[in-house]
Scaffold this active site. Sequence first.
Site, PDB file in Angstrom:
ATOM      1  N   GLU A   1     -83.732 -20.520  70.925  1.00  0.00           N
ATOM      2  CA  GLU A   1     -83.966 -20.233  72.331  1.00  0.00           C
ATOM      3  C   GLU A   1     -83.180 -21.238  73.166  1.00  0.00           C
ATOM      4  O   GLU A   1     -83.068 -22.411  72.796  1.00  0.00           O
ATOM      5  CB  GLU A   1     -85.459 -20.324  72.644  1.00  0.00           C
ATOM      6  CG  GLU A   1     -85.844 -19.854  74.018  1.00  0.00           C
ATOM      7  CD  GLU A   1     -87.359 -19.779  74.194  1.00  0.00           C
ATOM      8  OE1 GLU A   1     -87.810 -18.966  75.016  1.00  0.00           O
ATOM      9  OE2 GLU A   1     -88.083 -20.529  73.507  1.00  0.00           O
TER      10      GLU A   1
ATOM     11  N   GLU B   1     -95.661 -23.794  69.314  1.00  0.00           N
ATOM     12  CA  GLU B   1     -94.261 -23.775  68.925  1.00  0.00           C
ATOM     13  C   GLU B   1     -93.944 -25.063  68.171  1.00  0.00           C
ATOM     14  O   GLU B   1     -94.399 -26.134  68.556  1.00  0.00           O
ATOM     15  CB  GLU B   1     -93.355 -23.680  70.162  1.00  0.00           C
ATOM     16  CG  GLU B   1     -93.700 -22.541  71.096  1.00  0.00           C
ATOM     17  CD  GLU B   1     -92.923 -22.593  72.402  1.00  0.00           C
ATOM     18  OE1 GLU B   1     -91.985 -23.414  72.522  1.00  0.00           O
ATOM     19  OE2 GLU B   1     -93.246 -21.812  73.314  1.00  0.00           O
TER      20      GLU B   1
END
Length: 217
Positions: free
Chosen positions: A132, A43
């Site tokens: 997120e 990520e």
Amino acid sequence: MGPYYGAKAYLNLWKPIVARNDTSMSQIWATSTDTAGIVNNVEAGWQGKASGCFNLQCSGFIQTSKDISLGTAFKPISRYNKEQYYISITIWIDRYNGHWWLKKRDEIVGFWPKSLFNTLRGKAYSIEYGGEVFYENSNIHPLTQMGSGHFPVEGFRKAAFASHLEVVDENNVAKDVENLNVYSNEPNCYGVKTGYGSNRKAYLYYGGPGYNPECLK
């Protein structure tokens, strides 16, 4: 899905309001899962205040750049209905040595060694873009914003975006994303909307305020 060998996006920079011990982030994910359910991912992007282990706090990532420091603040950042700022992020796998590399704009930042992975060795089967939020108390409405803190329907200069979305194919060629699927598990708290610009490159508007009268009903 996939296989994919990398991904790229422009990630809009904001400073969301983040409650204590919560995390709000905007990033790219490259993910692979095996038949036993073991998940590997890499990520890269930006985040608001966070709990947990990120950047060089975690063992594994090897930084090669002397000019870019992971975990430092980005400046300037976007303002609602004002000038917009973004970073260009690329992650890709070196097919020769198996390492996953990270690049900001045109500068290589470092890599995740092949030895860290099992299911993500060689390729990824899912690429994701967007935001997120992790919030500490799942029993109450989340107080943490995602992106700009505004819903995607407000559009440019108001909602956060991820644009110029690309994936890297088996021939090491970057291709524009097509047939983009969107998902939000709490659409009344944080939303997502997709489209294609005049250059035919896919984009996302995403985010939201968290707490509002409709959130988590």
